[in-house]
Design a protein around this motif. Structure first.
Motif, short mmCIF file in Angstrom:
data_model
loop_
_atom_site.label_atom_id
_atom_site.label_comp_id
_atom_site.label_asym_id
_atom_site.label_seq_id
_atom_site.Cartn_x
_atom_site.Cartn_y
_atom_site.Cartn_z
N VAL A 267 -3.85 -2.24 -6.41
CA VAL A 267 -3.39 -3.03 -5.27
C VAL A 267 -3.63 -4.52 -5.52
CG1 VAL A 267 -3.66 -3.46 -2.81
CG2 VAL A 267 -3.82 -1.13 -3.68
N VAL A 268 -4.84 -4.84 -5.96
CA VAL A 268 -5.19 -6.25 -6.20
C VAL A 268 -4.31 -6.84 -7.29
CG1 VAL A 268 -7.02 -7.78 -7.04
CG2 VAL A 268 -7.57 -5.94 -5.43
N LEU A 269 -4.08 -6.08 -8.36
CA LEU A 269 -3.29 -6.58 -9.48
C LEU A 269 -1.83 -6.81 -9.06
CD1 LEU A 269 -3.74 -7.35 -12.41
CD2 LEU A 269 -3.10 -5.02 -13.07
N VAL A 270 -1.25 -5.83 -8.36
CA VAL A 270 0.14 -5.96 -7.93
C VAL A 270 0.28 -7.10 -6.92
CG1 VAL A 270 2.02 -4.83 -6.65
CG2 VAL A 270 0.73 -3.55 -8.37
N LEU B 89 0.82 -1.21 0.00
CA LEU B 89 0.00 0.00 0.00
C LEU B 89 0.85 1.26 0.00
CD1 LEU B 89 -2.78 -0.96 2.58
CD2 LEU B 89 -2.83 -1.19 0.10
N ASP B 90 2.10 1.15 0.44
CA ASP B 90 2.97 2.31 0.49
C ASP B 90 3.48 2.71 -0.89
OD1 ASP B 90 3.76 4.10 2.48
OD2 ASP B 90 5.81 3.34 2.49
N HIS B 91 3.25 1.86 -1.89
CA HIS B 91 3.85 2.12 -3.20
C HIS B 91 2.86 2.12 -4.35
CE1 HIS B 91 7.15 0.18 -0.75
NE2 HIS B 91 7.65 1.35 -1.02
N VAL B 92 1.59 1.88 -4.08
CA VAL B 92 0.59 1.84 -5.14
C VAL B 92 -0.29 3.09 -5.08
CG1 VAL B 92 0.55 -0.67 -5.30
CG2 VAL B 92 -0.93 0.48 -3.66
N SER B 93 -1.24 3.15 -6.00
CA SER B 93 -1.97 4.41 -6.20
C SER B 93 -3.31 4.49 -5.50
CB SER B 93 -2.20 4.61 -7.71
OG SER B 93 -2.95 3.53 -8.25
N SER B 94 -3.66 3.56 -4.64
CA SER B 94 -4.96 3.59 -3.98
C SER B 94 -4.96 4.61 -2.85
CB SER B 94 -5.33 2.21 -3.44
OG SER B 94 -6.57 2.28 -2.76
N VAL B 95 -5.53 5.77 -3.11
CA VAL B 95 -5.59 6.83 -2.11
C VAL B 95 -6.44 6.39 -0.91
CG1 VAL B 95 -6.31 9.20 -1.65
CG2 VAL B 95 -5.26 8.62 -3.85
N THR B 96 -7.53 5.69 -1.19
CA THR B 96 -8.43 5.27 -0.12
C THR B 96 -7.76 4.29 0.84
OG1 THR B 96 -10.36 5.57 -1.56
CG2 THR B 96 -10.63 4.17 0.40
N LEU B 97 -7.14 3.25 0.29
CA LEU B 97 -6.50 2.26 1.14
C LEU B 97 -5.32 2.85 1.90
CD1 LEU B 97 -6.62 -0.93 -1.11
CD2 LEU B 97 -8.00 -0.41 0.89
N ARG B 98 -4.59 3.74 1.26
CA ARG B 98 -3.47 4.41 1.95
C ARG B 98 -4.00 5.26 3.10
NH1 ARG B 98 1.36 5.10 -1.30
NH2 ARG B 98 1.60 7.21 -0.56
N ALA B 99 -5.16 5.89 2.91
CA ALA B 99 -5.75 6.70 3.97
C ALA B 99 -6.26 5.82 5.11
CB ALA B 99 -6.89 7.55 3.41
N TRP B 100 -6.75 4.63 4.78
CA TRP B 100 -7.21 3.71 5.83
C TRP B 100 -6.07 3.22 6.71
CZ3 TRP B 100 -11.00 -0.06 2.84
CH2 TRP B 100 -12.17 0.63 2.54
N PHE B 101 -4.90 3.07 6.12
CA PHE B 101 -3.76 2.53 6.86
C PHE B 101 -2.55 3.48 6.73
CE2 PHE B 101 -6.29 -1.15 5.49
CZ PHE B 101 -6.57 -1.72 6.72
N PRO B 102 -2.63 4.64 7.38
CA PRO B 102 -1.54 5.62 7.25
C PRO B 102 -0.21 5.15 7.83
CG PRO B 102 -3.08 6.27 8.98
CD PRO B 102 -3.71 5.12 8.26
#
Length: 372
Positions: free
Chosen positions: A329-332, A36-49
């Motif tokens: 995220v799912v694809l990576v 999550l620290d390297h992909v483009s999902s803004v929502t998931l990154r916000a869920w797990f800062p």
């Protein structure tokens, strides 16, 4: 001390190889969280800062399992420090080298196609340092990044530093030495926060701060393992352990408070979590899932960034744009899982057997000290 759970059933939190299965599963969860620290999902990154705090968890766990697997041998002198380092290099190097090779593909392509004006000689120099498991020179074109071809490799380098220190001082690690050492490291981490220093250690500018956190976390893991010899700690249920790990990743904090919380997580939360999960039990399908996640964890951590880079380039070539960040995220995660599962069987295991001089012998089960 005899190997804990050397003859314990799977339900006792370890397999026939003496692994701590719940910790194995959590290590896998943490490895996927780092994605999550390297992909483009803004929502998931916000869920797990605090997803990057997985690295602190890794180091505490590393100290714990290496004390379990090799602490007695190092302490008694039946395993030499250099022999220990050889074991650790053999464990880490194959996937590290594969990550470096994959990470070099895109920069090499950019040079061949004229997309980059960085001289081949500088790229080759940094690559040679990488092959030797050394960070890029601070004066190179990398802008201070320790491992520009595969960023997460910085923690593997720091792992080796912690292993080196442990190998050479294991015979002298009394409770007093451990207590003083941890107190000094914790004080240095706190001082860095007060001085507004930040960064886990992936850049030359925060190398010292990162090293303090790594050494503290690793030896906190050693202390936790030794505590099992003198006190029986409460064992957290497996489901609660995973929830607690994700909860730490999910704690929100402002920009001003983030460094302080990160330091608190490294000094207090992650060691406590490992301590209360070490004796956790799991069985049946959950045990098999934990074992599978543990098997994937190191490879996922070591390979996901170069795989992500190559995947993003491939999507651009075929002009495919993912509509939602979570699909990235799912694809990576999915592609990395497949690559790691195949590479573990056909590359990592044979390569390690070759490096160990056991290429013609039957493979042995992976010991708990080979967690990463």
């Amino acid at each position: 001390m005899a190997s804990i759970a050397a003859k314990a059933p799977v339900g006792a939190g370890s397999s026939d190889a003496g692994r701590f299965l719940v910790l194995d599963g959590m290590r896998g969860v943490a490895a996927f969280a780092v994605i999550l620290d390297h992909v483009s999902s803004v929502t998931l990154r916000a869920w797990f800062p605090g997803r990057y705090l997985a690295v602190d968890f890794f180091f505490v766990l590393s100290g714990f399992v290496l004390a379990h697997a090799y602490g007695q041998k190092l302490g008694q002198g039946t395993l030499s420090p250099l022999g220990f380092m050889r074991i650790r290099l053999i464990r880490l190097y194959p996937f590290y080298l594969l990550g470096l090779a994959l990470g070099l593909l895109f920069p090499a392509m950019a040079l061949v196609r004229g997309w980059s004006d960085i001289p081949w000689s500088e790229v080759a120099t940094v690559a040679v340092f990488g092959v030797l498991f050394l960070p890029a020179p601070a004066f190179s074109w990398t802008g201070g990044h320790l491992f520009p071809f595969n960023g997460p490799a910085w923690s593997l380098f720091f792992e080796l530093i912690a292993n080196f220190i442990y190998g050479f001082i294991a015979r002298y690690l009394t409770w007093l030495v451990l207590g003083i050492g941890l107190a000094v490291m914790a004080a240095l981490i706190a001082l860095a926060v007060v001085r507004h220093e930040d960064g886990p250690g992936w850049h030359w500018s925060n190398f010292g701060y990162g090293l303090c956190r790594v050494v503290y976390c690793f030896f906190a893991g050693v202390v936790i393992y030794r505590l099992r010899e003198v006190v029986r700690l409460w064992a957290m249920p497996a489901w609660a352990a995973v929830f607690a790990l994700l909860a730490i990743f999910a704690v929100p904090a402002s920009d001003e408070l983030r460094p302080a919380f990160d330091a608190f997580a490294a000094i207090v939360l992650m060691p406590l979590l490992v301590a209360f999960v070490a004796g956790s039990t799991v069985g049946g399908r959950a045990a098999r899932l934990c074992s599978f996640l543990g098997m994937l964890s190191y490879g996922v951590y070591a390979l996901h960034v170069p795989i992500m880079t190559l995947l993003n380039y491939a999507l651009q070539v075929v002009d495919v744009s993912l509509p939602y960040g979570f699909m990235d995220v799912v694809l990576v995660a999915g592609l990395t899982t497949i690559v790691v599962a195949v590479a573990t069987q056909y590359y990592d295991t044979p390569f390690r057997r070759l490096l160990s001089g056991k290429a013609k012998r039957a493979p042995k089960p992976v010991a708990s000290g080979e967690a990463r």
